[in-house]
Design a protein around this motif. Structure first.
Motif, PDB file in Angstrom:
ATOM      1  N   LYS A   1      91.029  -2.167  27.561  1.00  0.00           N
ATOM      2  CA  LYS A   1      91.114  -3.285  28.186  1.00  0.00           C
ATOM      3  C   LYS A   1      92.245  -4.228  27.652  1.00  0.00           C
ATOM      4  N   TYR A   2      92.740  -3.920  26.526  1.00  0.00           N
ATOM      5  CA  TYR A   2      93.762  -4.703  26.034  1.00  0.00           C
ATOM      6  C   TYR A   2      95.124  -3.910  25.851  1.00  0.00           C
ATOM      7  N   GLY A   3      95.106  -2.766  26.536  1.00  0.00           N
ATOM      8  CA  GLY A   3      96.199  -2.215  26.691  1.00  0.00           C
ATOM      9  C   GLY A   3      96.896  -1.260  25.558  1.00  0.00           C
ATOM     10  N   TRP A   4      95.960  -0.672  24.647  1.00  0.00           N
ATOM     11  CA  TRP A   4      96.587   0.177  23.467  1.00  0.00           C
ATOM     12  C   TRP A   4      96.139   1.760  24.344  1.00  0.00           C
ATOM     13  N   ASN A   5      97.062   2.559  24.015  1.00  0.00           N
ATOM     14  CA  ASN A   5      97.237   4.021  24.366  1.00  0.00           C
ATOM     15  C   ASN A   5      96.996   4.841  23.211  1.00  0.00           C
TER      16      ASN A   5
ATOM     17  N   PRO B   1     104.799   5.050  23.639  1.00  0.00           N
ATOM     18  CA  PRO B   1     104.628   3.473  24.318  1.00  0.00           C
ATOM     19  C   PRO B   1     104.183   2.607  23.327  1.00  0.00           C
ATOM     20  N   PRO B   2     104.400   1.402  23.634  1.00  0.00           N
ATOM     21  CA  PRO B   2     103.889   0.314  22.713  1.00  0.00           C
ATOM     22  C   PRO B   2     102.299   0.247  22.870  1.00  0.00           C
ATOM     23  N   ARG B   3     101.969  -0.375  21.493  1.00  0.00           N
ATOM     24  CA  ARG B   3     100.474  -0.267  21.311  1.00  0.00           C
ATOM     25  C   ARG B   3     100.008   1.303  21.057  1.00  0.00           C
ATOM     26  N   SER B   4     100.671   2.023  20.741  1.00  0.00           N
ATOM     27  CA  SER B   4     100.138   3.403  20.437  1.00  0.00           C
ATOM     28  C   SER B   4      99.129   3.328  19.290  1.00  0.00           C
ATOM     29  N   LEU B   5      98.079   4.153  19.622  1.00  0.00           N
ATOM     30  CA  LEU B   5      96.935   4.159  18.799  1.00  0.00           C
ATOM     31  C   LEU B   5      96.423   5.364  18.294  1.00  0.00           C
ATOM     32  N   ALA B   6      96.317   6.151  17.233  1.00  0.00           N
ATOM     33  CA  ALA B   6      95.910   7.308  16.967  1.00  0.00           C
ATOM     34  C   ALA B   6      94.442   7.052  16.246  1.00  0.00           C
ATOM     35  N   ILE B   7      93.529   7.628  17.007  1.00  0.00           N
ATOM     36  CA  ILE B   7      92.065   7.748  16.515  1.00  0.00           C
ATOM     37  C   ILE B   7      91.817   8.806  15.727  1.00  0.00           C
ATOM     38  N   THR B   8      91.310   8.648  14.239  1.00  0.00           N
ATOM     39  CA  THR B   8      91.219  10.031  13.681  1.00  0.00           C
ATOM     40  C   THR B   8      89.859   9.966  13.235  1.00  0.00           C
ATOM     41  N   PHE B   9      89.081  10.973  12.800  1.00  0.00           N
ATOM     42  CA  PHE B   9      87.726  11.180  12.313  1.00  0.00           C
ATOM     43  C   PHE B   9      88.019  12.259  10.934  1.00  0.00           C
ATOM     44  N   ASP B  10      87.377  11.733   9.927  1.00  0.00           N
ATOM     45  CA  ASP B  10      87.546  12.548   8.806  1.00  0.00           C
ATOM     46  C   ASP B  10      86.120  13.426   8.441  1.00  0.00           C
ATOM     47  N   ASP B  11      86.131  14.389   7.943  1.00  0.00           N
ATOM     48  CA  ASP B  11      85.112  15.263   7.802  1.00  0.00           C
ATOM     49  C   ASP B  11      84.624  16.260   8.874  1.00  0.00           C
TER      50      ASP B  11
ATOM     51  N   PRO C   1      82.852  -6.478  17.336  1.00  0.00           N
ATOM     52  CA  PRO C   1      84.047  -6.382  18.128  1.00  0.00           C
ATOM     53  C   PRO C   1      85.306  -7.201  17.825  1.00  0.00           C
ATOM     54  N   ALA C   2      84.980  -8.355  17.394  1.00  0.00           N
ATOM     55  CA  ALA C   2      86.187  -9.290  16.930  1.00  0.00           C
ATOM     56  C   ALA C   2      86.808  -8.850  15.741  1.00  0.00           C
ATOM     57  N   THR C   3      86.154  -8.420  15.001  1.00  0.00           N
ATOM     58  CA  THR C   3      86.893  -7.899  13.597  1.00  0.00           C
ATOM     59  C   THR C   3      87.709  -6.685  14.085  1.00  0.00           C
ATOM     60  N   PHE C   4      87.162  -5.877  14.574  1.00  0.00           N
ATOM     61  CA  PHE C   4      87.807  -4.750  15.243  1.00  0.00           C
ATOM     62  C   PHE C   4      89.172  -4.842  15.993  1.00  0.00           C
ATOM     63  N   ILE C   5      89.198  -6.075  16.930  1.00  0.00           N
ATOM     64  CA  ILE C   5      90.431  -6.518  17.365  1.00  0.00           C
ATOM     65  C   ILE C   5      91.420  -7.018  16.404  1.00  0.00           C
ATOM     66  N   ARG C   6      90.822  -7.735  15.423  1.00  0.00           N
ATOM     67  CA  ARG C   6      91.502  -8.572  14.385  1.00  0.00           C
ATOM     68  C   ARG C   6      92.430  -7.409  13.506  1.00  0.00           C
ATOM     69  N   LYS C   7      91.685  -6.158  13.338  1.00  0.00           N
ATOM     70  CA  LYS C   7      92.112  -5.072  12.639  1.00  0.00           C
ATOM     71  C   LYS C   7      93.501  -4.456  13.218  1.00  0.00           C
ATOM     72  N   LEU C   8      93.202  -4.358  14.564  1.00  0.00           N
ATOM     73  CA  LEU C   8      94.278  -4.014  15.294  1.00  0.00           C
ATOM     74  C   LEU C   8      95.581  -4.597  15.139  1.00  0.00           C
ATOM     75  N   ILE C   9      95.312  -6.159  15.318  1.00  0.00           N
ATOM     76  CA  ILE C   9      96.379  -7.083  15.249  1.00  0.00           C
ATOM     77  C   ILE C   9      97.199  -7.116  13.973  1.00  0.00           C
ATOM     78  N   PHE C  10      96.103  -7.071  12.941  1.00  0.00           N
ATOM     79  CA  PHE C  10      97.025  -7.190  11.562  1.00  0.00           C
ATOM     80  C   PHE C  10      97.193  -6.005  11.044  1.00  0.00           C
ATOM     81  N   ALA C  11      96.670  -4.990  11.210  1.00  0.00           N
ATOM     82  CA  ALA C  11      96.906  -3.441  10.568  1.00  0.00           C
ATOM     83  C   ALA C  11      96.588  -3.750   9.234  1.00  0.00           C
ATOM     84  N   THR C  12      95.331  -4.213   9.111  1.00  0.00           N
ATOM     85  CA  THR C  12      94.493  -4.254   7.789  1.00  0.00           C
ATOM     86  C   THR C  12      93.015  -3.970   7.719  1.00  0.00           C
ATOM     87  N   ASN C  13      92.490  -3.595   6.670  1.00  0.00           N
ATOM     88  CA  ASN C  13      91.131  -3.191   6.478  1.00  0.00           C
ATOM     89  C   ASN C  13      90.205  -4.823   6.505  1.00  0.00           C
ATOM     90  N   GLU C  14      90.959  -5.757   6.091  1.00  0.00           N
ATOM     91  CA  GLU C  14      90.460  -7.169   5.770  1.00  0.00           C
ATOM     92  C   GLU C  14      90.589  -7.973   6.859  1.00  0.00           C
TER      93      GLU C  14
END
Length: 273
Positions: free
Chosen positions: A58-62, A76-86, A238-251
């Motif tokens: 919805k918010y344009g990440w790729n 492209p801008p807003r490139s996002l790698a989803i990773t799963f450990d284990d 959901p809001a925390t998740f979006i803020r993590k993308l914005i700030f690139a942080t765990n907190e």
């Protein structure tokens, strides 16, 4: 229905994000079926993961595979790698299938010796800790997902000697390549722990990229073997998740967001003087 507060929505505007051109890497573990509460804070409800995919689109990440970070093509801008450990077995229905349905991709870091069994490094032998099978991994790789290595047995690599580290690192790569019939070029450090010797072994084993667990934006030029990742927790809204993308942080709590907005306001006031 997912609720995103107005302030977080406002931060999604292009001029509010400080480093939109830099890629991000997210770190997941298990995807517990339905709305059941995960037994670990590092796992996510499968329903929450689907919400995350909805927000990403919805918010344009790729979405990209981790290996794309080392590729020749400009991302492209807003490139996002989803990773799963284990490589938990609940990822098949809880993550892989939803990704395929949406035309998205991700990267899995696999512990090779426990495929289709319970995670040997964990005390609890519950269904949440069962790992993906060889057949599922083969299907996922053929379906456009990247399969990376996460050692053979998931040890703390900083607590064993170099020959043992080499066996775990190179051995996991060889086993995956033999299983899948394709090159494996990405690695993730178990527990996120590393030292100079461990990094050197990973580099010497032929990997091109490796992930840790420190949060932040991705910089493949200066640290290709210490890539930063954002950890996704079970209780992230959901809001925390979006803020993590914005700030690139765990907190990504309100305290951090308030400090960020205050600093931007003070900066604007200084410029206006």
């Amino acid at each position: 229905m997912m609720f995103i507060d107005p302030v977080t929505k406002a931060l999604l505007l292009r001029d509010a994000i400080g480093n939109e051109s830099a890629p991000l890497i997210l770190m997941y573990h298990g995807t517990t079926p339905g709305n059941a509460r995960p037994s670990s804070r590092y796992s996510t409800r499968a329903s929450s993961f689907i919400d995350h995919l909805t927000l990403i689109k919805k918010y344009g990440w790729n979405t990209i595979r981790l290996r794309d970070l080392a590729g020749p093509n400009k991302l492209p801008p807003r490139s996002l790698a989803i990773t799963f450990d284990d490589g938990y077995s609940n990822n098949y229905e809880g993550a892989y299938l939803p990704l395929v349905e949406r035309g998205m991709c991700a990267t899995w870091f696999i512990v090779t010796r426990d495929n289709e069994r319970y995670a040997g490094w964990m005390d609890s032998k519950i269904e949440e800790n069962r790992l993906l099978s060889h057949e599922q991994l083969g299907e996922m790789a053929a379906g456009g997902m990247e399969i990376g290595a996460h050692t053979c047995t998931h040890p703390d690599l900083t607590r064993i000697d170099r020959p043992a580290v080499s066996s775990e690192v190179a051995g996991s790569r060889a086993e995956l390549e033999d299983m899948l019939g394709m090159a494996v070029t990405s690695f993730a450090y178990p527990f996120g722990r590393w030292n100079e010797m461990v990094v050197d072994v990973v580099r010497s084993a032929g990997f091109t990229l490796a992930c840790g667990v420190r949060p932040g934006w991705v910089d493949t030029d200066s640290e290709p073997f210490l890539l930063r990742r954002i950890t996704i927790f079970a209780d992230d809204t959901p809001a925390t998740f979006i803020r993590k993308l914005i700030f690139a942080t765990n907190e990504a709590n309100w305290k951090k967001m308030t400090r960020y907005l205050t600093e931007r306001l003070m900066g604007s006031m200084r410029v206006g003087k």
